[in-house]
Write a protein that holds these residues in place. Structure first.
Motif, PDB file in Angstrom:
ATOM      1  N   VAL A  19      47.054  27.054  43.301  1.00  0.00           N
ATOM      2  CA  VAL A  19      46.767  28.271  42.435  1.00  0.00           C
ATOM      3  C   VAL A  19      45.387  27.318  41.795  1.00  0.00           C
ATOM      4  CG1 VAL A  19      47.702  27.412  40.819  1.00  0.00           C
ATOM      5  CG2 VAL A  19      47.281  29.815  41.360  1.00  0.00           C
ATOM      6  N   LEU A  20      45.173  26.388  41.973  1.00  0.00           N
ATOM      7  CA  LEU A  20      44.256  25.814  40.576  1.00  0.00           C
ATOM      8  C   LEU A  20      42.793  25.758  41.882  1.00  0.00           C
ATOM      9  CD1 LEU A  20      45.473  23.247  39.218  1.00  0.00           C
ATOM     10  CD2 LEU A  20      44.872  25.259  38.356  1.00  0.00           C
ATOM     11  N   THR A  21      42.969  25.856  43.056  1.00  0.00           N
ATOM     12  CA  THR A  21      42.129  25.807  44.354  1.00  0.00           C
ATOM     13  C   THR A  21      41.049  27.636  44.083  1.00  0.00           C
ATOM     14  OG1 THR A  21      43.297  26.190  46.130  1.00  0.00           O
ATOM     15  CG2 THR A  21      43.157  24.265  45.840  1.00  0.00           C
ATOM     16  N   ASN A  22      41.326  28.355  43.887  1.00  0.00           N
ATOM     17  CA  ASN A  22      40.564  29.449  43.327  1.00  0.00           C
ATOM     18  C   ASN A  22      39.978  29.444  41.843  1.00  0.00           C
ATOM     19  OD1 ASN A  22      42.374  30.897  45.285  1.00  0.00           O
ATOM     20  ND2 ASN A  22      44.139  30.457  43.643  1.00  0.00           N
ATOM     21  N   VAL A  23      39.165  30.626  42.260  1.00  0.00           N
ATOM     22  CA  VAL A  23      38.597  31.453  40.759  1.00  0.00           C
ATOM     23  C   VAL A  23      38.963  32.211  40.514  1.00  0.00           C
ATOM     24  CG1 VAL A  23      36.206  30.428  41.251  1.00  0.00           C
ATOM     25  CG2 VAL A  23      36.485  32.054  42.168  1.00  0.00           C
ATOM     26  N   GLY A  63      40.394  45.078  36.253  1.00  0.00           N
ATOM     27  CA  GLY A  63      40.813  44.222  37.224  1.00  0.00           C
ATOM     28  C   GLY A  63      40.615  42.894  37.303  1.00  0.00           C
ATOM     29  N   GLU A  64      41.801  42.364  37.584  1.00  0.00           N
ATOM     30  CA  GLU A  64      41.454  40.375  37.809  1.00  0.00           C
ATOM     31  C   GLU A  64      42.253  40.243  38.452  1.00  0.00           C
ATOM     32  OE1 GLU A  64      42.896  38.993  33.964  1.00  0.00           O
ATOM     33  OE2 GLU A  64      45.181  39.484  34.269  1.00  0.00           O
ATOM     34  N   VAL A  65      41.595  39.182  39.389  1.00  0.00           N
ATOM     35  CA  VAL A  65      42.149  38.767  40.688  1.00  0.00           C
ATOM     36  C   VAL A  65      41.926  37.285  41.008  1.00  0.00           C
ATOM     37  CG1 VAL A  65      40.607  38.991  41.583  1.00  0.00           C
ATOM     38  CG2 VAL A  65      42.994  39.380  43.041  1.00  0.00           C
ATOM     39  N   LEU A  66      42.671  36.122  42.014  1.00  0.00           N
ATOM     40  CA  LEU A  66      42.488  34.795  42.273  1.00  0.00           C
ATOM     41  C   LEU A  66      41.860  35.189  43.571  1.00  0.00           C
ATOM     42  CD1 LEU A  66      45.621  33.280  40.833  1.00  0.00           C
ATOM     43  CD2 LEU A  66      43.262  33.838  39.848  1.00  0.00           C
ATOM     44  N   ILE A  67      41.066  34.382  43.446  1.00  0.00           N
ATOM     45  CA  ILE A  67      40.519  34.166  45.170  1.00  0.00           C
ATOM     46  C   ILE A  67      39.532  33.169  45.712  1.00  0.00           C
ATOM     47  CG2 ILE A  67      37.799  35.349  46.453  1.00  0.00           C
ATOM     48  CD1 ILE A  67      36.871  36.212  43.483  1.00  0.00           C
ATOM     49  N   PRO A  68      40.601  32.091  46.104  1.00  0.00           N
ATOM     50  CA  PRO A  68      39.504  30.967  46.815  1.00  0.00           C
ATOM     51  C   PRO A  68      38.252  30.749  46.360  1.00  0.00           C
ATOM     52  CG  PRO A  68      41.379  32.749  48.398  1.00  0.00           C
ATOM     53  CD  PRO A  68      40.828  33.431  47.640  1.00  0.00           C
ATOM     54  N   GLY A  70      46.542  43.558  48.925  1.00  0.00           N
ATOM     55  CA  GLY A  70      45.978  42.149  48.535  1.00  0.00           C
ATOM     56  C   GLY A  70      44.597  41.424  48.933  1.00  0.00           C
ATOM     57  N   ASN A  71      44.333  42.722  49.620  1.00  0.00           N
ATOM     58  CA  ASN A  71      42.601  42.460  49.562  1.00  0.00           C
ATOM     59  C   ASN A  71      41.780  41.904  48.621  1.00  0.00           C
ATOM     60  OD1 ASN A  71      43.606  40.777  52.403  1.00  0.00           O
ATOM     61  ND2 ASN A  71      43.747  43.151  52.660  1.00  0.00           N
ATOM     62  N   LEU A  72      40.264  41.375  49.107  1.00  0.00           N
ATOM     63  CA  LEU A  72      39.421  41.405  48.083  1.00  0.00           C
ATOM     64  C   LEU A  72      38.417  41.664  49.015  1.00  0.00           C
ATOM     65  CD1 LEU A  72      38.534  42.031  45.316  1.00  0.00           C
ATOM     66  CD2 LEU A  72      37.407  39.607  44.745  1.00  0.00           C
ATOM     67  N   HIS A  73      37.477  42.714  48.983  1.00  0.00           N
ATOM     68  CA  HIS A  73      36.511  43.385  49.816  1.00  0.00           C
ATOM     69  C   HIS A  73      35.552  43.295  49.032  1.00  0.00           C
ATOM     70  CE1 HIS A  73      39.280  44.892  53.243  1.00  0.00           C
ATOM     71  NE2 HIS A  73      39.626  45.475  51.829  1.00  0.00           N
ATOM     72  N   PHE A  74      33.868  42.144  49.719  1.00  0.00           N
ATOM     73  CA  PHE A  74      32.158  42.394  49.573  1.00  0.00           C
ATOM     74  C   PHE A  74      32.083  42.885  50.512  1.00  0.00           C
ATOM     75  CE2 PHE A  74      35.482  38.663  48.342  1.00  0.00           C
ATOM     76  CZ  PHE A  74      34.442  38.635  46.748  1.00  0.00           C
ATOM     77  N   LYS A  75      30.962  44.405  49.939  1.00  0.00           N
ATOM     78  CA  LYS A  75      30.794  44.974  51.208  1.00  0.00           C
ATOM     79  C   LYS A  75      28.604  45.122  50.273  1.00  0.00           C
ATOM     80  CE  LYS A  75      30.574  49.196  52.852  1.00  0.00           C
ATOM     81  NZ  LYS A  75      31.533  50.964  52.969  1.00  0.00           N
ATOM     82  N   SER A  83      47.823  37.129  42.987  1.00  0.00           N
ATOM     83  CA  SER A  83      47.694  37.667  41.572  1.00  0.00           C
ATOM     84  C   SER A  83      47.524  36.599  40.492  1.00  0.00           C
ATOM     85  CB  SER A  83      49.599  37.933  40.946  1.00  0.00           C
ATOM     86  OG  SER A  83      49.246  38.256  39.704  1.00  0.00           O
ATOM     87  N   ALA A  84      46.250  37.117  39.966  1.00  0.00           N
ATOM     88  CA  ALA A  84      45.698  36.645  38.091  1.00  0.00           C
ATOM     89  C   ALA A  84      47.109  36.370  37.544  1.00  0.00           C
ATOM     90  CB  ALA A  84      45.065  37.561  37.789  1.00  0.00           C
ATOM     91  N   ASP A  85      48.106  36.013  37.319  1.00  0.00           N
ATOM     92  CA  ASP A  85      49.512  35.869  36.643  1.00  0.00           C
ATOM     93  C   ASP A  85      49.668  34.960  36.681  1.00  0.00           C
ATOM     94  OD1 ASP A  85      49.335  38.458  35.516  1.00  0.00           O
ATOM     95  OD2 ASP A  85      50.821  39.255  36.753  1.00  0.00           O
TER      96      ASP A  85
END
Length: 359
Positions: A29-33, A65-70, A94-99, A111-113
């Motif tokens: 989990v620590l490899t995420n931001v 909102g908040e989320v963990l991203i690799p 559970g996906n994040l999109h960059f457009k 999950s950011a939790d």
């Protein structure tokens, strides 16, 4: 979560926090931001030894909102996206999109939790100008040891008794007085990697940085960032005892000319024969390096008297490389066997010469 942000502002924030991402970790989990979007938009990273929370500017929050991203994926996306503006939004899978205009990226998230809370220290803060912090660290951090020893040499010392930055690995010591003051009278031992991160906290050299210290950690804070790091443990050596006595001669040298000359001569050295000999004669310095495969020699004009001393060129080059352009150095020698002091501005850099056995 849905935001529209400036790509460069997000990239600046990622560059700030990436130093806290672990290269390897037993906790994936620590490899995420952590991206948090609310009243403020922040990026956060930690390896549990240090953590950074950085506020992203120029963001329109349409849905919080908040989320963990690799971390690696986020860096790749920001590097390869050519557009100035990016829409970032999540979906119900559970996906994040960059457009952006040029295309779209989709990455899996967590999950950011699951992410550990960033430490935050309160209480009275001491202050130091950003340029003083950056200069003090830049002029010393390279001299810190890279391995553990019975002393805490693998640290940059913030000496609050006299407002100096100090680093040593036993072969050299670099001292940069910056005149900062602290209510904590003593030594603050900051890991070199953490010191390097702290030095880059501010873009404005005149901005003041708050720092708070406990027995085990230090926290640096600016309006945009909060950086927390554990301190090194152990006893720091009596570095003042290494400063040489009254010199028998002082030689003024152009820093860049000496650095360039040493780099040329170093080509002819090896691990088995790594010394470069400084031979001072009447108004001339001759630098010579040699090994089994050949030798090299170059000369510099200077006002000096006869003296011969041998140094590991890496120790001198690293000092010279940290100086500003156009700098001059006063090289102070007692004799060819004792430590020499190289002075520039207020900095004192002490290097031990090589013995015959170590050459």
């Amino acid at each position: 979560m849905k935001i529209t942000c400036n790509k460069q502002a997000l990239a600046t924030a990622f560059d700030a926090v990436r130093g806290c991402l672990p290269s390897r970790s037993p906790k994936p989990v620590l490899t995420n931001v952590k991206l948090s979007c609310g009243v403020d938009v922040t990026l956060e990273a930690t390896d549990l030894e240090r953590s950074m929370v950085y506020r992203v500017s120029g963001v329109e929050v349409r849905q919080p909102g908040e989320v963990l991203i690799p971390g690696t994926k986020l860096g790749d996306i920001l590097r390869e996206t050519p557009d100035d503006e990016i829409d970032v939004y999540d979906d119900d899978k559970g996906n994040l999109h960059f457009k952006s205009k040029s295309g779209r990226f989709r990455v899996g998230t967590e999950s950011a939790d699951l992410f550990p809370s960033a430490p935050e220290m309160d209480g009275d803060a001491m202050q130091i100008r950003a340029c003083d912090l950056a200069t003090g660290i830049k002029r010393t951090v390279y001299a810190a040891a890279t391995e553990n020893s019975r002393y805490a040499l693998n640290a940059v010392l913030f000496d609050t008794t006299n407002g100096s930055f100090v680093a040593t690995d036993g072969k050299r010591v670099s001292v940069m007085p910056m005149g900062f003051t602290s209510e904590r009278d003593g030594y603050i031992l900051v890991p070199p990697q953490s010191a390097t991160i702290a030095a880059k906290l501010c873009g404005d050299p005149d901005e003041m940085i708050d720092f708070r210290v406990s027995d085990s950690a230090v926290q640096f804070s600016t309006p945009k960032a909060r950086f927390w790091t554990r301190l090194c443990e152990g006893r720091y050596p009596a570095w003042k005892d290494t400063l040489p006595g009254k010199p028998t001669q002082t030689v003024r040298l152009d820093a860049k000319a000496l650095e360039s000359a040493l780099k040329r001569v170093r080509v002819a050295t090896s691990e088995e024969s790594k010394g470069v000999t400084f031979t001072f004669s009447e108004n001339l310095l001759t630098l010579k390096g040699s090994c089994q495969d050949g030798d090299a020699e170059t000369e510099l004009e200077c006002e000096c008297s006869p003296l011969v001393v041998t140094f590991d060129p890496v120790l001198i080059i690293e000092f010279l490389r940290s100086l500003d352009g156009g700098a001059t150095v006063d090289a102070k020698f007692v004799d060819g066997r004792k430590a020499a002091a190289f002075a520039c501005d207020e900095q004192v850099y002490v290097a031990m010469p090589l013995t015959k056995e170590a050459r």
